[in-house]
Design a protein around this motif. Structure first.
Motif, PDB file in Angstrom:
ATOM      1  N   GLU A 267       2.130  50.490 -47.192  1.00 29.29           N
ATOM      2  CA  GLU A 267       2.362  49.102 -47.582  1.00 29.29           C
ATOM      3  C   GLU A 267       3.381  48.428 -46.660  1.00 29.29           C
ATOM      4  O   GLU A 267       4.536  48.842 -46.581  1.00 29.29           O
TER       5      GLU A 267
ATOM      6  N   ARG B  75       8.800  47.817 -43.399  1.00 26.64           N
ATOM      7  CA  ARG B  75       9.477  48.727 -44.324  1.00 26.64           C
ATOM      8  C   ARG B  75      10.190  49.902 -43.635  1.00 26.64           C
ATOM      9  O   ARG B  75      10.784  50.733 -44.316  1.00 26.64           O
TER      10      ARG B  75
ATOM     11  N   GLU C  94       7.263  58.907 -49.035  1.00 25.60           N
ATOM     12  CA  GLU C  94       8.198  58.074 -49.788  1.00 25.60           C
ATOM     13  C   GLU C  94       9.593  58.690 -49.888  1.00 25.60           C
ATOM     14  O   GLU C  94      10.592  57.970 -49.852  1.00 25.60           O
TER      15      GLU C  94
ATOM     16  N   LYS D 124      11.033  57.458 -46.329  1.00 27.44           N
ATOM     17  CA  LYS D 124      11.457  56.205 -46.970  1.00 27.44           C
ATOM     18  C   LYS D 124      10.438  55.085 -46.773  1.00 27.44           C
ATOM     19  O   LYS D 124      10.788  53.909 -46.645  1.00 27.44           O
TER      20      LYS D 124
ATOM     21  N   LYS E 283       6.578  53.249 -48.105  1.00 25.78           N
ATOM     22  CA  LYS E 283       5.902  52.950 -49.364  1.00 25.78           C
ATOM     23  C   LYS E 283       4.396  53.067 -49.184  1.00 25.78           C
ATOM     24  O   LYS E 283       3.804  52.430 -48.311  1.00 25.78           O
TER      25      LYS E 283
ATOM     26  N   ASN F 183       0.731  52.277 -50.497  1.00 28.29           N
ATOM     27  CA  ASN F 183       0.025  51.338 -51.362  1.00 28.29           C
ATOM     28  C   ASN F 183      -1.043  52.102 -52.140  1.00 28.29           C
ATOM     29  O   ASN F 183      -2.102  52.445 -51.603  1.00 28.29           O
TER      30      ASN F 183
END
Length: 420
Positions: A139, A144, A246, A250, A252, A254
């Motif tokens: 994501e 990110r 994750e 670190k 994300k 989806n």
């Protein structure tokens, strides 16, 4: 010091030429690429000294939004042309250090590797019986990326503190949105030359983990697919890899867009596969849909272009599109699209003729009997329906459009396949 190599004259000249060749839009300072050389002649000594001393401050990137096919937008950050040149010079040196350490399963933004190579690798896995795919969607990956995690990875290889500080300053340069600078605490904005390399450095940790587990996978930038034999194995891999991404990186995942599914039900880099003993590559339905949207805009009846201009624009797009999708094993799709494009052009030409007298005269000149030319010239049927009529289908046929200079998707595909 790596900074001396980065700022060497040959490396900077290569970076300058690359930025000029890529052209691109201006950054927040509004300076176009055409003015970069003149700016360097006047300011380079000061800029170089600031870079060596670690006092150089990059400008924030200019935020632009690119519409996506799913209705969302892709956020791009456009650095100034000066910052693009500096980032390019860094990328050229660091690529020589990092690329040899990258996984053989990684294909994005790397020399002598392409999306076609990634698709061929995936096809090989499917042929070997690994027909289920763990399709991971990260994501907003580029937005990110954890800065501390990334800098920690860089510090393991790079000892030049000035260079590390410069890269950190690019990560923290911020984003200019409607004249207001917004601080960036995470992410590597898409649009700069350095961003693809940094993304590969981060995701190389994922590659190493997947290799350690003995998994079969293909990664192109943040698009990653893992191939397994059964849905049970796929679910197990999905859970464990999601946890790794994750917690360790670190990032994300989806969960709505990620899935475990048969390989022919997922798309990868614009392609998909056909289920059979010998798998075939096909053009994904989403890619065909995007193609048709573009063709509709180029053959819009309201554009006001001459037919010569319209065909020139079509040819430019067709050349690039079929060049990418030449890997597909389904030429029949291209023949159907060729026919559809010709019908779109017949519709445009019919509107250009406008008045019944003009239509009758044009049809007669094309060899249509006068009584039939009157019948169709006076018809009140809609443009799209007329474009499919027998009279236009026969007179404005394939040979007519070939004479007008229109390229054929299927003919271009066949030539490219013969060469490859």
């Amino acid at each position: 010091m790596l900074m001396n190599t980065i700022l060497s004259k040959p490396n900077m000249l290569n970076a300058l030429k690359r930025v000029e060749r890529n052209k691109g839009s201006h950054g927040v300072d509004l300076m176009p690429v055409q003015n970069l050389r003149r700016h360097i002649l006047h300011e380079w000594q000061v800029i170089r000294e600031n870079l060596l001393q670690g006092t150089y401050k990059p400008d924030p990137v200019r935020r632009i939004e690119i519409p996506k096919s799913d209705g969302g937008v892709r956020l791009l950050g456009i650095p100034t042309v000066m910052d693009r040149m500096i980032q390019q010079s860094i990328t050229q040196v660091l690529s020589l250090i990092y690329d040899p350490t990258f996984s053989n399963h990684s294909y994005g933004f790397r020399p002598n590797r392409s999306a076609h190579d990634a698709i061929k690798k995936a096809k090989g896995y499917i042929r070997d019986g690994y027909t289920w795919v763990v399709d991971l969607d990260l994501e907003k990956f580029f937005d990110r990326v954890n800065h501390d995690k990334l800098m920690g990875l860089l510090a393991k290889t790079i000892e030049d503190k000035v260079l590390l500080r410069l890269i950190r300053s690019y990560l923290n340069a911020g984003i200019m949105i409607q004249g207001v600078k917004v601080k960036s605490e995470e992410g590597t904005p898409q649009g700069g030359p350095l961003s693809p390399l940094l993304s590969n450095i981060v995701l190389n940790e994922l590659d190493k983990e997947l290799e350690r587990r003995g998994l079969r996978f293909v990664r192109y930038a943040d698009d990653c697919q893992i191939y397994v034999r059964t849905p049970k194995a796929g679910k197990r891999v999905m859970e464990s890899v999601t946890s790794f991404l994750e917690k360790k990186l670190k990032l994300k995942v989806n969960r709505e867009k990620s899935a475990v599914a048969p390989s022919w039900k997922r798309t990868f880099l614009g392609f998909s596969f056909i289920a059979s003993r010998e798998p075939k590559v096909r053009i994904a339905l989403k890619s065909i849909k995007r193609f048709k949207q573009k063709i509709r805009s180029l053959t819009s009846r309201s554009s006001g272009w001459s037919m010569e201009t319209r065909i020139r624009k079509l040819n430019q797009y067709i050349m690039g599109w079929v060049g990418y999708f030449q890997l597909a094993d389904t030429p029949s799709v291209l023949k159907r699209m060729d026919s559809w494009i010709r019908r779109r052009l017949r519709m445009c030409l019919w509107k250009q003729w406008k008045r019944p007298k003009t239509r009758i005269r044009k049809l007669t000149a094309l060899g249509v009997p006068r009584w039939k030319a009157y019948e169709w010239g006076l018809s009140r049927k809609g443009y799209w329906r007329i474009a499919h009529s027998p009279v236009l289908h026969k007179t404005l046929d394939t040979s007519f459009w070939k004479y007008q200079g229109l390229l054929s998707l299927s003919h271009r595909y066949e030539k490219l396949r013969q060469v490859s």
